[in-house]
Design a protein around this motif. Sequence first.
Motif, PDB file in Angstrom:
ATOM      1  N   LEU A   1     -86.456   2.085 -49.635  1.00  0.00           N
ATOM      2  CA  LEU A   1     -86.161   2.205 -51.066  1.00  0.00           C
ATOM      3  C   LEU A   1     -85.835   3.642 -51.450  1.00  0.00           C
ATOM      4  CD1 LEU A   1     -88.883  -0.197 -52.518  1.00  0.00           C
ATOM      5  CD2 LEU A   1     -86.406  -0.590 -52.426  1.00  0.00           C
ATOM      6  N   ALA A   2     -86.319   4.588 -50.643  1.00  0.00           N
ATOM      7  CA  ALA A   2     -86.031   6.001 -50.894  1.00  0.00           C
ATOM      8  C   ALA A   2     -84.715   6.454 -50.257  1.00  0.00           C
ATOM      9  CB  ALA A   2     -87.175   6.870 -50.387  1.00  0.00           C
ATOM     10  N   GLY A   3     -84.057   5.536 -49.506  1.00  0.00           N
ATOM     11  CA  GLY A   3     -82.737   5.884 -48.993  1.00  0.00           C
ATOM     12  C   GLY A   3     -82.571   5.880 -47.486  1.00  0.00           C
ATOM     13  N   ALA A   4     -83.627   5.601 -46.724  1.00  0.00           N
ATOM     14  CA  ALA A   4     -83.477   5.532 -45.267  1.00  0.00           C
ATOM     15  C   ALA A   4     -82.601   4.342 -44.889  1.00  0.00           C
ATOM     16  CB  ALA A   4     -84.843   5.408 -44.589  1.00  0.00           C
ATOM     17  N   LYS A   5     -81.955   4.437 -43.733  1.00  0.00           N
ATOM     18  CA  LYS A   5     -81.115   3.356 -43.220  1.00  0.00           C
ATOM     19  C   LYS A   5     -81.937   2.470 -42.285  1.00  0.00           C
ATOM     20  CE  LYS A   5     -78.369   6.819 -42.402  1.00  0.00           C
ATOM     21  NZ  LYS A   5     -77.295   7.752 -41.976  1.00  0.00           N
ATOM     22  N   PHE A   6     -81.613   1.177 -42.262  1.00  0.00           N
ATOM     23  CA  PHE A   6     -82.462   0.174 -41.607  1.00  0.00           C
ATOM     24  C   PHE A   6     -81.806  -0.335 -40.324  1.00  0.00           C
ATOM     25  CE2 PHE A   6     -84.922  -4.059 -42.563  1.00  0.00           C
ATOM     26  CZ  PHE A   6     -85.797  -3.766 -41.520  1.00  0.00           C
ATOM     27  N   ILE A   7     -82.494  -0.130 -39.196  1.00  0.00           N
ATOM     28  CA  ILE A   7     -82.057  -0.607 -37.890  1.00  0.00           C
ATOM     29  C   ILE A   7     -83.159  -1.477 -37.297  1.00  0.00           C
ATOM     30  CG2 ILE A   7     -81.496   0.078 -35.507  1.00  0.00           C
ATOM     31  CD1 ILE A   7     -79.279   0.875 -37.333  1.00  0.00           C
ATOM     32  N   ALA A   8     -82.769  -2.587 -36.666  1.00  0.00           N
ATOM     33  CA  ALA A   8     -83.745  -3.417 -35.950  1.00  0.00           C
ATOM     34  C   ALA A   8     -83.228  -3.676 -34.544  1.00  0.00           C
ATOM     35  CB  ALA A   8     -83.988  -4.730 -36.676  1.00  0.00           C
ATOM     36  N   THR A   9     -84.156  -3.730 -33.604  1.00  0.00           N
ATOM     37  CA  THR A   9     -83.743  -3.857 -32.205  1.00  0.00           C
ATOM     38  C   THR A   9     -83.113  -5.200 -31.897  1.00  0.00           C
ATOM     39  OG1 THR A   9     -85.984  -4.573 -31.608  1.00  0.00           O
ATOM     40  CG2 THR A   9     -85.465  -2.225 -31.342  1.00  0.00           C
ATOM     41  N   ASN A  10     -83.577  -6.269 -32.544  1.00  0.00           N
ATOM     42  CA  ASN A  10     -83.069  -7.609 -32.233  1.00  0.00           C
ATOM     43  C   ASN A  10     -83.471  -8.576 -33.337  1.00  0.00           C
ATOM     44  OD1 ASN A  10     -85.846  -7.243 -30.899  1.00  0.00           O
ATOM     45  ND2 ASN A  10     -85.614  -9.458 -30.893  1.00  0.00           N
ATOM     46  N   PRO A  11     -82.724  -9.672 -33.470  1.00  0.00           N
ATOM     47  CA  PRO A  11     -82.985 -10.601 -34.575  1.00  0.00           C
ATOM     48  C   PRO A  11     -83.904 -11.767 -34.233  1.00  0.00           C
ATOM     49  CG  PRO A  11     -80.903 -11.138 -33.574  1.00  0.00           C
ATOM     50  CD  PRO A  11     -81.451  -9.963 -32.799  1.00  0.00           C
ATOM     51  N   ASP A  12     -84.513 -11.786 -33.050  1.00  0.00           N
ATOM     52  CA  ASP A  12     -85.350 -12.922 -32.663  1.00  0.00           C
ATOM     53  C   ASP A  12     -86.468 -13.136 -33.673  1.00  0.00           C
ATOM     54  OD1 ASP A  12     -84.080 -11.590 -30.354  1.00  0.00           O
ATOM     55  OD2 ASP A  12     -84.920 -13.237 -29.212  1.00  0.00           O
ATOM     56  N   ALA A  13     -86.551 -14.341 -34.213  1.00  0.00           N
ATOM     57  CA  ALA A  13     -87.549 -14.626 -35.244  1.00  0.00           C
ATOM     58  C   ALA A  13     -88.944 -14.821 -34.664  1.00  0.00           C
ATOM     59  CB  ALA A  13     -87.143 -15.871 -36.028  1.00  0.00           C
ATOM     60  N   THR A  14     -89.016 -15.352 -33.440  1.00  0.00           N
ATOM     61  CA  THR A  14     -90.310 -15.571 -32.804  1.00  0.00           C
ATOM     62  C   THR A  14     -90.257 -15.123 -31.348  1.00  0.00           C
ATOM     63  OG1 THR A  14     -89.755 -17.835 -32.113  1.00  0.00           O
ATOM     64  CG2 THR A  14     -90.844 -17.560 -34.257  1.00  0.00           C
ATOM     65  N   GLY A  15     -91.432 -14.869 -30.810  1.00  0.00           N
ATOM     66  CA  GLY A  15     -91.564 -14.550 -29.402  1.00  0.00           C
ATOM     67  C   GLY A  15     -92.583 -15.479 -28.775  1.00  0.00           C
ATOM     68  N   PRO A  16     -92.543 -15.635 -27.440  1.00  0.00           N
ATOM     69  CA  PRO A  16     -93.455 -16.562 -26.781  1.00  0.00           C
ATOM     70  C   PRO A  16     -94.826 -15.951 -26.514  1.00  0.00           C
ATOM     71  CG  PRO A  16     -91.992 -15.577 -25.172  1.00  0.00           C
ATOM     72  CD  PRO A  16     -91.576 -15.027 -26.515  1.00  0.00           C
ATOM     73  N   SER A  17     -95.816 -16.790 -26.452  1.00  0.00           N
ATOM     74  CA  SER A  17     -97.142 -16.396 -25.981  1.00  0.00           C
ATOM     75  C   SER A  17     -97.791 -17.631 -25.386  1.00  0.00           C
ATOM     76  CB  SER A  17     -98.006 -15.848 -27.125  1.00  0.00           C
ATOM     77  OG  SER A  17     -98.523 -16.898 -27.914  1.00  0.00           O
ATOM     78  N   THR A  18     -98.885 -17.438 -24.684  1.00  0.00           N
ATOM     79  CA  THR A  18     -99.561 -18.577 -24.068  1.00  0.00           C
ATOM     80  C   THR A  18    -100.142 -19.526 -25.112  1.00  0.00           C
ATOM     81  OG1 THR A  18    -101.556 -17.221 -23.867  1.00  0.00           O
ATOM     82  CG2 THR A  18    -100.111 -17.339 -21.948  1.00  0.00           C
ATOM     83  N   GLU A  19    -100.404 -18.996 -26.320  1.00  0.00           N
ATOM     84  CA  GLU A  19    -100.956 -19.839 -27.390  1.00  0.00           C
ATOM     85  C   GLU A  19     -99.875 -20.480 -28.255  1.00  0.00           C
ATOM     86  OE1 GLU A  19    -101.961 -16.564 -27.036  1.00  0.00           O
ATOM     87  OE2 GLU A  19    -103.726 -17.088 -25.845  1.00  0.00           O
ATOM     88  N   GLY A  20     -98.626 -20.065 -28.076  1.00  0.00           N
ATOM     89  CA  GLY A  20     -97.540 -20.582 -28.902  1.00  0.00           C
ATOM     90  C   GLY A  20     -96.707 -19.458 -29.473  1.00  0.00           C
TER      91      GLY A  20
END
Length: 273
Positions: free
Chosen positions: A141-160
């Motif tokens: 909101l103060a003006g920084a630019k937004f970068i994300a490494t990847n768009p994956d919504a979920t990741g795997p785990s042994t519990e789900g």
Amino acid sequence: MDPRDRSVHCWLTDMDGVLVHEQHAIPGAAEFIAALRRNDRRFLVLTNNSIFTARDLRARLAATGIDLPEENIWTSALATAAFLAEQASERTAYVIGEAGLTSALHEAGFVLTDQQPEYVVLGETRTYSFEAITKAIRLLLAGAKFIATNPDATGPSTEGPLPATGSVAALITRATGVEPYYVGKPNPLMMRSSLNRIDAHSETTVMIGDRMDTDVVSGLEAGLRTVLVLTGSTTRTGVDAYPYRPTHVLDSIADVVPLVERWAPSAEELAGG
């Protein structure tokens, strides 16, 4: 000659669902890597996971029986650092992520700070902090630019499934109205940075993946031939749901091993570059 069978100088392959599944090697994975090295083929193993460094991933793969030098691993964190090194003017960033991302940015010359950073960089972590997310929102909101490494919504785990980068990015976007630029798959930028990394040409490189919506589409958009293996996310019947198709659909990475020999370039081709 069928253009799908022309010589292959370089190989790119996804990691999870192609070489490994739940920390176990998929049959044929070690043989595939061995065939690439035996035939002196240039290659990279790709992953959207930004948590681990290449050294970490090399050790994890070695534990499954896959012998892979760390310089042959390319993560979304490394691709993000390489991209920002070309884009940034100040090289300052506020980072939410693990060692894979923070070390990649450090090595690219970035100062990690929460004081007026040029970028907010969001990666994956198993311990997303409400305080860190709040800080990111205020910096954007103060003006920084937004970068994300990847768009994956979920990741795997042994519990789900676990919430991953894409889910947290959506939360931040809802709070700020600022959309991130995603560097990892399916952005073909990930493919392009991979090609540059090993001095490869799109016409003589193949991308192997287990997902139509990330691996195959990013390979197609980067001009590569693509191989879908059916040991991960996309099923054979699921291919028909997409308006594009991979060059080849194979049961597993074991079926790719003979192709390393079959598609090897001739000595004349190699001499000509």
